[in-house]
Scaffold this active site. Structure first.
Site, short mmCIF file in Angstrom:
data_model
loop_
_atom_site.label_atom_id
_atom_site.label_comp_id
_atom_site.label_asym_id
_atom_site.label_seq_id
_atom_site.Cartn_x
_atom_site.Cartn_y
_atom_site.Cartn_z
N CYS A 34 16.20 49.20 80.28
CA CYS A 34 15.16 49.89 79.50
C CYS A 34 13.90 49.07 79.32
O CYS A 34 12.90 49.59 78.82
CB CYS A 34 15.73 50.24 78.13
N CYS A 105 22.67 47.69 75.16
CA CYS A 105 21.80 47.04 74.17
C CYS A 105 22.49 45.82 73.57
O CYS A 105 21.82 44.86 73.17
CB CYS A 105 21.44 48.02 73.06
FE1 FES Z 1 16.70 49.22 75.23
FE2 FES Z 1 18.64 49.70 73.56
S1 FES Z 1 17.59 51.15 74.81
S2 FES Z 1 17.92 47.78 74.17
#
Ligand code: FES
Length: 149
Positions: A34, A105
């Site tokens: 992400c 994450c």
């Molecule tokens: Fe990026 Fe959780 S979506 S660390």
């Protein structure tokens, strides 16, 4: 998608957010999934190699903030060797679970910690780093977080 009460608690009231001035060690890592970023700064007692203080800055989702908060609480007061043994699974357990799509994450904190510990031993070549440190960082970088979802 359901978050546990503990996740919501740490997200709403994160512990140890910020930066330590003149830290003894720093780690900065980013998620390949992400693009979110986590920075860890540490104050270390040189004699015992214990984490006296830890702070985080996380530019990321709510789960990453909750992970950072609970992780910093878990490792404060431990030796760096003990902290290195804490895995993202331990963090997820402590948070009473994370939705499957958010498990990646939790890897940020484990990796950030390992990189910070590495920076400490690079600055102290007279000290012996914990066994398996370099291998752990290599492994975490190569992990495909989707495999855990
Ligand atoms: Fe990026 Fe959780 S979506 S660390």
């Amino acid at each position: 998608m359901q978050y546990s009460e503990k996740v919501m608690e740490h997200f709403a009231n994160p512990q140890n957010a910020g930066v330590i001035e003149n830290p003894d060690a720093m780690g900065e890592v980013g998620s390949v999934i992400c693009g979110d970023i986590m920075k860890i700064s540490l104050a270390i007692d040189d004699a015992t190699e214990t984490i006296e203080d830890i702070k985080f800055q996380t530019f990321g989702c709510g789960a990453a903030i909750a992970v950072s908060s609970v992780f910093t609480e878990m490792v404060k007061g431990l030796t760096m060797r003990e902290a290195l043994a804490i895995s993202n699974d331990d963090v997820v357990t402590e948070l009473e679970g994370l939705p499957a799509v958010k498990v990646h994450c939790s890897v940020l904190a484990e990796e950030g910690m390992a990189v910070a510990i590495q920076s400490y031993y690079e600055a102290h070549p007279d000290k012996t780093p914990p066994e398996g440190l370099a291998e752990k960082i290599e492994h975490l970088k190569s992990v495909d977080p989707h495999a855990e979802e």
